[in-house]
Design an enzyme around this catalytic site. Structure first.
Site, short mmCIF file in Angstrom:
data_model
loop_
_atom_site.label_atom_id
_atom_site.label_comp_id
_atom_site.label_asym_id
_atom_site.label_seq_id
_atom_site.Cartn_x
_atom_site.Cartn_y
_atom_site.Cartn_z
N TYR A 45 41.05 48.30 40.92
CA TYR A 45 41.78 47.52 41.92
C TYR A 45 41.09 47.66 43.27
O TYR A 45 40.73 48.77 43.67
CB TYR A 45 43.23 48.02 42.06
CG TYR A 45 44.21 46.93 41.66
CD1 TYR A 45 44.23 45.74 42.37
CD2 TYR A 45 45.07 47.08 40.59
CE1 TYR A 45 45.08 44.71 42.00
CE2 TYR A 45 45.93 46.07 40.22
CZ TYR A 45 45.93 44.88 40.92
OH TYR A 45 46.77 43.88 40.55
N GLU A 47 41.97 45.48 46.36
CA GLU A 47 42.48 44.51 47.33
C GLU A 47 41.89 44.78 48.70
O GLU A 47 41.80 45.94 49.13
CB GLU A 47 44.01 44.60 47.40
CG GLU A 47 44.68 43.87 46.26
CD GLU A 47 46.19 43.92 46.32
OE1 GLU A 47 46.75 44.47 47.29
OE2 GLU A 47 46.81 43.42 45.37
N ASP A 191 32.94 20.35 48.80
CA ASP A 191 33.17 21.08 47.56
C ASP A 191 31.98 20.76 46.65
O ASP A 191 31.88 19.66 46.10
CB ASP A 191 34.49 20.62 46.92
CG ASP A 191 34.78 21.35 45.62
OD1 ASP A 191 33.84 21.95 45.04
OD2 ASP A 191 35.93 21.30 45.15
N THR A 217 32.33 26.31 42.67
CA THR A 217 32.47 27.22 41.54
C THR A 217 31.11 27.88 41.36
O THR A 217 30.12 27.48 41.98
CB THR A 217 32.83 26.47 40.25
OG1 THR A 217 31.83 25.48 40.00
CG2 THR A 217 34.18 25.80 40.34
N LYS A 220 28.87 26.23 37.02
CA LYS A 220 28.37 24.92 36.57
C LYS A 220 26.84 24.95 36.72
O LYS A 220 26.19 25.72 36.02
CB LYS A 220 29.07 23.80 37.35
CG LYS A 220 30.59 23.82 37.12
CD LYS A 220 31.29 22.66 37.76
CE LYS A 220 32.77 22.63 37.43
NZ LYS A 220 33.63 23.28 38.42
N ARG A 226 32.37 32.39 35.36
CA ARG A 226 33.44 31.49 35.79
C ARG A 226 34.05 32.04 37.08
O ARG A 226 34.50 33.19 37.11
CB ARG A 226 34.49 31.47 34.68
CG ARG A 226 35.45 30.35 34.68
CD ARG A 226 35.95 30.13 33.27
NE ARG A 226 34.92 29.46 32.52
CZ ARG A 226 34.71 28.14 32.52
NH1 ARG A 226 35.50 27.36 33.21
NH2 ARG A 226 33.75 27.62 31.81
N1 DSN Z 1 37.62 19.87 35.79
C1 DSN Z 1 36.35 20.50 36.03
C2 DSN Z 1 35.23 19.60 35.62
O1 DSN Z 1 35.06 19.50 34.44
O2 DSN Z 1 34.55 19.01 36.43
C3 DSN Z 1 36.25 20.86 37.41
O3 DSN Z 1 37.31 21.65 37.76
#
Ligand code: DSN
Length: 424
Positions: A45, A47, A191, A217, A220, A226
């Site tokens: 933990y 925080e 984003d 994110t 990707k 993730r």
């Molecule tokens: N929904 C995801 C995507 O596949 O682009 C992004 O959050």
């Protein structure tokens, strides 16, 4: 040992090994990144932030989180980075919480044109708590018209403008977005969840030069675990030019940090943050630029093959790792039916609304395809030509189970030459 779950994990590994993964938001992490997620760091933990935690025993995770922050800043040329958001949607939620009051107007890209749920969709917190308004693409070009964005912004006077998408295959004019945001006094958020890995190597326009805040994110095109991140470029830490009563600048970085913790989240996932640090280290390498360029080359070859064979690509092509295909150019075929047929052939894509779609999100008139995952498996342009042939064959034989089964066998044999996680 929990054999039930272990067997299911093995089954999923086999699925990933033998199939062709074309979901634009997926990728394959390195083995080292994946291993870091299954370590003792999950037990800790922590925080708070490095050096300012609410728990003892954080010396080691402090070092790990600091390395993750510093690597991320180096990768994007950022001045500020927060690596704690559990996901891209939570990064956006923390930014909304930090920068807006309930009911404030937010201008984002329409979900049904390729935007994202967390940019003001009425079914998401961002559309329930705030007042969303949207820009979209033009029906004839499939492109965002910046003059229209400006008109909407001038009419709606948003507090926050968002550029970024889940299914838009073109690069973004961040400078023009910023000029519009300045006209109406809005904060500008990019984003970059989808193109982050390509941006990090200079293969697409750089939002950190123009946007006040950048969220993403990490899993990707960036090819990490993730998770989510928030960044700011240089000289954006006091966008309002305001000071406290004592004359100190009001720091956006402090406001964003408190938006993540304690605003949105409790304890950070230090095992994920360690994996993020490893993946940022990988992305700093020269070979990651070669990878990113191959992702783009592969997407262009695939888009050209579709276009040359009578499929309509929204916007007529791609600058990044993905494309949105309007199946209405192929008769009555729906995204749902093609997704289902391709899954039977171990080719995974997702059905996707296309702009001005007359079908529901559960049926759709389109599919979205991305090249990042299979480029990580070693696919180049000739392999993507083969991918096109398989998809086209299934479109032509959508109700022929034998033809689909033959493609599956070919795909499975083909993938034997592209091993995934041989260490396991
Ligand atoms: N929904 C995801 C995507 O596949 O682009 C992004 O959050």
């Amino acid at each position: 040992m929990d054999t039930v779950i272990q067997e299911l994990i093995s089954k999923e590994l086999q699925r990933q090994r033998h199939g062709i993964e074309l979901i634009a938001s997926e990728n394959f992490t390195s083995y080292e990144v994946m291993k870091a997620m299954g370590t003792c760091l999950t037990n800790k933990y922590a925080e708070g932030y490095p050096g300012k935690r609410y728990y003892g025993g954080c010396e080691v995770v402090d070092e790990i989180e600091t390395i993750a922050i510093e690597r991320l800043k180096e990768l994007f040329g950022a001045e500020y980075a927060n690596v704690q958001p559990h996901s891209g949607a939570q990064a956006n939620a923390a930014i909304f919480l930090a920068c807006l009051q309930a009911g404030d107007t937010v201008l984002g890209f329409d979900l049904s044109h390729g935007g994202h749920l967390s940019h003001g969709s009425p079914v998401n917190f961002s559309g329930k708590v705030y007042h969303p308004v949207f820009y979209g693409v033009q029906p004839d070009t499939g492109l965002i018209d910046m003059d229209e964005v400006e008109q909407i912004a001038l009419k709606e006077r948003p507090k926050l403008m968002i550029c970024g998408a889940s299914a838009y295959s073109r690069d973004w004019d961040y400078a023009r977005f910023r000029a519009i945001a300045d006209q109406v006094g809005a904060l500008l958020l990019a984003d970059i969840a989808h193109p982050a890995g390509l941006i990090s190597k200079g293969l697409l326009n750089d939002p950190l030069q123009h946007c006040h805040i950048v969220s993403s994110t990490t899993h990707k095109t960036l090819r990490g675990p993730r998770g989510g991140i928030i960044m700011m470029g240089k000289n954006f830490d006091n966008p309002w030019g305001r000071t406290t009563k004592k004359g100190n600048p009001i720091k956006m970085s402090a406001i964003l940090n408190s938006g993540v913790f304690p605003g949105m989240q409790g304890g950070p996932l230090e095992h994920i943050i360690a994996a993020k640090a490893i993946s940022f280290g990988e992305a700093l390498s020269d070979s990651f630029k070669t990878y990113g360029q191959q992702v783009i080359d592969n997407a262009q070859v695939l888009a050209q093959a579709f276009e040359a064979n009578g499929y309509k690509i929204i916007s007529g092509g791609t600058d990044n790792h993905l494309m949105l295909i309007d199946l209405r150019s192929k008769g009555d075929l729906t995204g749902r039916d093609l997704e289902n047929a391709l899954v039977k052939a171990d080719i995974t894509i997702n059905k996707n609304m296309v702009p001005f779609d007359d079908r529901s999100p559960f049926v759709t008139s389109g599919i979205r395809i991305g090249t990042s995952a299979m480029t990580s498996r070693g696919f180049g342009t000739s392999e993507f030509e083969k991918v096109f042939e398989w998809i086209d064959h299934i479109v032509a034989h959508i109700e022929n189970e034998e033809a689909i089964s033959r493609v599956r066998k070919e795909v499975n044999r083909f993938m034997d030459d592209y091993p995934l996680y041989p260490e396991i």
